[in-house]
Scaffold this motif. Structure first.
Motif, PDB file in Angstrom:
ATOM      1  N   GLU A 434      38.319  34.151  26.810  1.00 21.37           N
ATOM      2  CA  GLU A 434      39.532  33.989  27.013  1.00 21.37           C
ATOM      3  C   GLU A 434      40.011  35.050  27.129  1.00 21.37           C
ATOM      4  O   GLU A 434      41.660  35.085  27.179  1.00 21.37           O
ATOM      5  CB  GLU A 434      39.160  33.284  25.157  1.00 21.37           C
ATOM      6  N   ILE A 435      39.871  36.135  26.524  1.00 24.47           N
ATOM      7  CA  ILE A 435      40.792  37.291  27.381  1.00 24.47           C
ATOM      8  C   ILE A 435      41.077  37.286  28.437  1.00 24.47           C
ATOM      9  O   ILE A 435      42.557  37.214  28.910  1.00 24.47           O
ATOM     10  CB  ILE A 435      39.624  38.458  26.668  1.00 24.47           C
ATOM     11  N   PHE A 436      40.366  37.233  29.794  1.00 20.85           N
ATOM     12  CA  PHE A 436      40.283  36.997  30.424  1.00 20.85           C
ATOM     13  C   PHE A 436      41.222  35.916  30.955  1.00 20.85           C
ATOM     14  O   PHE A 436      42.756  36.113  31.793  1.00 20.85           O
ATOM     15  CB  PHE A 436      39.571  37.433  31.259  1.00 20.85           C
ATOM     16  N   ASN A 437      41.560  34.953  30.695  1.00 20.21           N
ATOM     17  CA  ASN A 437      42.517  33.671  31.032  1.00 20.21           C
ATOM     18  C   ASN A 437      43.494  33.768  30.391  1.00 20.21           C
ATOM     19  O   ASN A 437      44.597  33.505  31.317  1.00 20.21           O
ATOM     20  CB  ASN A 437      41.646  32.448  30.086  1.00 20.21           C
ATOM     21  N   ASN A 438      43.705  35.143  29.737  1.00 17.23           N
ATOM     22  CA  ASN A 438      45.754  35.228  29.263  1.00 17.23           C
ATOM     23  C   ASN A 438      45.580  36.729  29.359  1.00 17.23           C
ATOM     24  O   ASN A 438      46.716  37.058  29.380  1.00 17.23           O
ATOM     25  CB  ASN A 438      45.205  35.204  28.148  1.00 17.23           C
ATOM     26  N   CYS A 439      45.045  37.454  31.077  1.00 17.42           N
ATOM     27  CA  CYS A 439      45.097  38.328  31.449  1.00 17.42           C
ATOM     28  C   CYS A 439      46.291  38.155  32.874  1.00 17.42           C
ATOM     29  O   CYS A 439      45.864  37.227  33.478  1.00 17.42           O
ATOM     30  CB  CYS A 439      44.094  39.007  31.363  1.00 17.42           C
ATOM     31  N   GLN A 440      47.053  39.102  33.760  1.00 21.83           N
ATOM     32  CA  GLN A 440      47.593  38.734  34.429  1.00 21.83           C
ATOM     33  C   GLN A 440      47.972  39.651  34.784  1.00 21.83           C
ATOM     34  O   GLN A 440      48.089  40.278  34.920  1.00 21.83           O
ATOM     35  CB  GLN A 440      49.402  38.234  33.832  1.00 21.83           C
ATOM     36  N   THR A 441      47.418  39.407  36.599  1.00 21.82           N
ATOM     37  CA  THR A 441      46.925  40.647  37.308  1.00 21.82           C
ATOM     38  C   THR A 441      48.406  40.967  37.936  1.00 21.82           C
ATOM     39  O   THR A 441      48.797  39.780  38.715  1.00 21.82           O
ATOM     40  CB  THR A 441      45.574  40.690  38.059  1.00 21.82           C
ATOM     41  N   LYS A 442      48.492  42.138  38.200  1.00 25.33           N
ATOM     42  CA  LYS A 442      49.538  42.361  39.166  1.00 25.33           C
ATOM     43  C   LYS A 442      49.531  42.679  40.250  1.00 25.33           C
ATOM     44  O   LYS A 442      47.918  43.359  40.711  1.00 25.33           O
ATOM     45  CB  LYS A 442      50.882  43.011  38.431  1.00 25.33           C
ATOM     46  N   ARG A 443      50.395  43.627  41.608  1.00 23.52           N
ATOM     47  CA  ARG A 443      49.767  44.748  42.024  1.00 23.52           C
ATOM     48  C   ARG A 443      47.843  45.579  41.904  1.00 23.52           C
ATOM     49  O   ARG A 443      46.824  45.357  42.600  1.00 23.52           O
ATOM     50  CB  ARG A 443      50.305  45.866  42.827  1.00 23.52           C
ATOM     51  N   VAL A 444      48.451  45.948  40.778  1.00 22.66           N
ATOM     52  CA  VAL A 444      47.253  46.905  40.407  1.00 22.66           C
ATOM     53  C   VAL A 444      46.170  47.141  39.417  1.00 22.66           C
ATOM     54  O   VAL A 444      45.541  46.650  39.219  1.00 22.66           O
ATOM     55  CB  VAL A 444      47.784  48.588  40.577  1.00 22.66           C
ATOM     56  N   TRP A 445      47.638  46.590  38.460  1.00 20.14           N
ATOM     57  CA  TRP A 445      47.157  45.924  37.327  1.00 20.14           C
ATOM     58  C   TRP A 445      47.439  45.044  36.728  1.00 20.14           C
ATOM     59  O   TRP A 445      47.349  44.022  36.876  1.00 20.14           O
ATOM     60  CB  TRP A 445      48.143  47.457  35.971  1.00 20.14           C
ATOM     61  N   THR A 446      46.191  44.978  35.264  1.00 20.40           N
ATOM     62  CA  THR A 446      46.293  43.355  35.104  1.00 20.40           C
ATOM     63  C   THR A 446      46.946  43.668  33.526  1.00 20.40           C
ATOM     64  O   THR A 446      45.977  44.741  32.823  1.00 20.40           O
ATOM     65  CB  THR A 446      44.681  43.185  35.222  1.00 20.40           C
TER      66      THR A 446
END
Ligand code: ADP
Ligand code: MG
Length: 650
Positions: A434-446
């Motif tokens: 659930e945590i990872f599903n709600n994270c957004q990865t941009k160029r370097v950082w999530t």
């Protein structure tokens, strides 16, 4: 009688020195203080009473690792104990609170910060508590050597939650600290137990040494037994480096240790020293907490220690195996100003305090949110004194902490998200996904979308999400960063008299400053005193040793020492103020005050000087060996009137 209970609950046959006295007072429903050195068995002083008192014992401890050890010990003896921390799931957390409310739990351990949480405070009101235990209780006292502002509120909490008894535990407390904490918690003097500070296997040597001869002296000393495990204590990080390099160049297997080094490197050096692969560590005070090496043969203070408490703790690391060990200090008066300057940098100016008071008065909402680092820069007050200041205002009934939160978390994956989730099973696995599903990865950082996680998953609060992220990071599965914490306070009273509160607060800081300066002078006096060092050291902790002379200190063997300045300082009047301050004026703008210029010359870092990058200038710290007050007077005279006028108008 209580011996039987000791045997019954813990399987020990006898009490260690002092334990019986402390425990019997607690069982008699009184409060007590136990001042024993490390390893002397302080924890048992609450663990046994916890079983004999009617209600729960609440333990406040500063270190998570210490709590864990104690909980393991208690579980082994079937004693219902738990700790509340943010690594728990919501269910676990609620379950512990429920057991505490029902009286099923005998011991509950927490960190002091937990009191800042209003929900936890609400829970506490619903519990019956017999005893409040404060571990590392010297943190309570502003006169102590390791003051933690949050501890200052513990006496208030004791009253607020109606806890009838307290037990304070510490390995270091001078008479003044003792009186202070006893007063704050109303512990009668006869309930203070001190024991075990005298060590008959340590030779205490004071060696007056001019600054220019210290390295030579050190080398000779170490050459006497080059492989004997040795700690050399220094004040500054750069000295740790230079002393260690010097020793290496002279064939000694030596490494530096200080807070400026990378964690892994420090850890490795520490482990190799423990394993006997490194012979000598040149360290700042960052080294030594919780170190358990029995055969340290020498502790050499290359610079003055910070206080007598520090000295006692640092030499106490030698000779734990009971064998003869040698503790030496290379003493002169040249570094006194360096030590003093750490203290002067911590006292906020009056304008800074006034500014904060106004800020609070002008805040038009009931809740005030602030980021401490930003506030520290805005007011030009270092972080620790700022926290102290906020606690003072809290004690004045002006503000009350509500909660702490971070506004942004981000991380880099070191493992695939699915691989991380698969480290867990059941609910914990679902939660990770659930945590990872709600994270957004941009160029370097999530980036973590906290709101998204919380709305999609009702079995976790913010704290648990954060705890999970911290855990992943601890394991090296992600590299975590968080943006600054936001502290939320209720404003209880905005119509206070800012002048009165300002005066009072500044008064507290000034008294503290004076005390700390005095502490350094007491230290030098201690080393210069003309009677047995061991006896006076024990006396300082309120312990009497019977013999008049220990026979194993330099005072007993060769008489008292005279500690002098060895570096000749030209009078300030021989310097050109205008030339030396020019570079500072060029960058300082609004910050051109007598105080800031003095800090600049004395090498005292502050939020303002950090912001100005003043450290890089040629004359930063040129007067670091001068007395702060002398420099301040000199600057006050030299700073052209016009400059200071201009400054005032801005
Ligand atoms: P401190 O907090 O003073 O540094 P601890 O409370 O951690 O010391 O105790 C050190 C060790 O002594 C622990 O392993 C503890 O179990 C043990 N200990 C304490 N009291 C007794 C006793 N009466 N008999 C035997 N061992 C004890
Ligand atoms: Mg302890």
């Amino acid at each position: 009688m209580i011996e039987k209970e000791l045997q019954r609950y813990f399987g020990f046959n006898t009490f260690k020195t002092g334990q019986r006295e402390v425990i019997s007072r607690l069982v008699d429903r009184q409060s007590a203080v136990a001042i024993f050195p490390t390893g002397a068995g302080k924890s048992l002083c609450y663990q046994l009473p916890a079983m004999l008192l009617p209600h729960m014992t609440l333990v406040v401890s500063p270190l998570l690792a210490l709590m864990k050890d104690q909980i393991d010990f208690l579980s082994k003896h079937n004693i219902p104990a738990a700790r509340l921390d943010s690594t728990l799931s919501k269910e676990e957390h609620d379950h512990i609170l429920e057991r505490a409310r029902n009286g099923d739990l005998k011991i509950l351990m927490i960190a002091v910060e937990r009191f800042k949480n209003e929900r936890f405070r609400a829970q506490l009101r619903r519990m019956d508590i017999s005893l409040l235990v404060v571990d590392e209780a010297h943190c309570i006292s502003e006169w102590g050597h390791n003051f933690r502002p949050d501890y200052l509120k513990l006496p208030v909490y004791q009253k607020e939650f109606g806890i009838p008894q307290v037990l304070l535990l510490t390995a270091t407390a001078t008479e003044q600290v003792r009186d202070d904490v006893c007063g704050k918690f109303q512990v009668p003097k006869e309930n203070v137990m001190v024991t075990g500070f005298y060590r008959d296997n340590l030779f205490l040597q004071v060696s007056p040494t001019p600054e220019s001869e210290k390295l030579g002296h050190l080398r000779q000393r170490i050459d006497e037994a080059p492989k004997a495990p040795t700690i050399v204590y220094v004040t500054l990080q750069k000295t740790a480096e230079s002393v260690s390099n010097f020793l290496r160049d002279n064939g000694i297997n030596s490494f530096p240790y200080h807070a400026g080094m990378a964690n892994e490197e420090r850890e490795q050096i520490q482990n190799e020293f423990l394993a006997g692969k490194i012979d000598c560590i040149a360290a700042t005070i960052a080294f030594g907490m919780g170190i358990d090496k029995k055969d340290i043969r020498r502790v050499i203070h290359y610079d003055l220690p910070k206080s007598i408490e520090n000295y006692s703790q640092e030499i106490g690391r030698s000779g734990r195996d009971g064998k003869q060990s040698f503790c030496e200090i290379l003493a002169n008066r040249d570094s006194i100003s360096l030590l003093e300057n750490f203290i002067y940098g911590d006292t906020p100016g009056k304008e800074a305090v006034d500014k904060l008071l106004h800020k609070i008065q002008q805040h038009n909402e009931p809740v005030w949110e602030t980021k401490l680092t930003a506030l520290s820069f805005e007011l030009d007050i270092r972080l620790l004194p700022l926290k102290t200041l906020l606690v003072y205002l809290e004690m004045e009934g002006i503000i009350r902490p509500k909660h702490t939160r971070f506004d942004e978390y981000m991380f880099k994956y070191q493992l695939e998200p699915s691989a991380i989730a698969n480290k867990f099973q059941g609910e914990r696995r679902d939660f990770s996904i659930e945590i990872f599903n709600n994270c957004q990865t941009k160029r370097v950082w999530t980036y973590v979308d906290m709101q998204g996680i919380l709305s999609g998953y009702d079995r976790a609060g913010r704290e648990r999400v954060i705890a999970a992220l911290e855990y992943f990071s601890e394991k090296g599965w992600i590299e975590l960063q968080s943006k600054q914490a936001i502290e939320a306070y209720d404003i209880l009273k905005a119509d206070f008299n800012a002048e009165v509160v300002g005066e009072k607060t500044i008064g507290l800081f000034e008294a503290k400053e004076k005390q700390e300066i005095q502490r350094i002078h007491n230290l030098v006096n201690f080393f210069e005193g003309d009677s047995c060092l061991s006896k006076r050291l024990a006396r300082y902790f309120d312990e009497d040793i019977e013999k008049k002379h220990c026979g194993h200190c330099s005072c007993c063997q060769s008489g008292s020492a005279v500690i002098q300045r060895s570096i000749e300082l030209p009078p300030l009047s021989t310097f050109s103020f205008s030339e030396m301050s020019r570079e500072f004026f060029e960058i300082a703008g609004n910050y051109c005050s007598v105080l800031n210029i003095t800090k600049f010359f004395c090498g005292i870092s502050s939020p303002a000087l950090i912001r100005l990058k003043a450290k890089k200038l040629e004359h930063f710290g040129v007067f670091e060996r001068y007395t702060f007050l002398d420099v301040k007077i000199w600057v006050g005279k030299c700073l052209p009137r016009t400059e200071s006028m201009k400054n005032k108008q801005q």
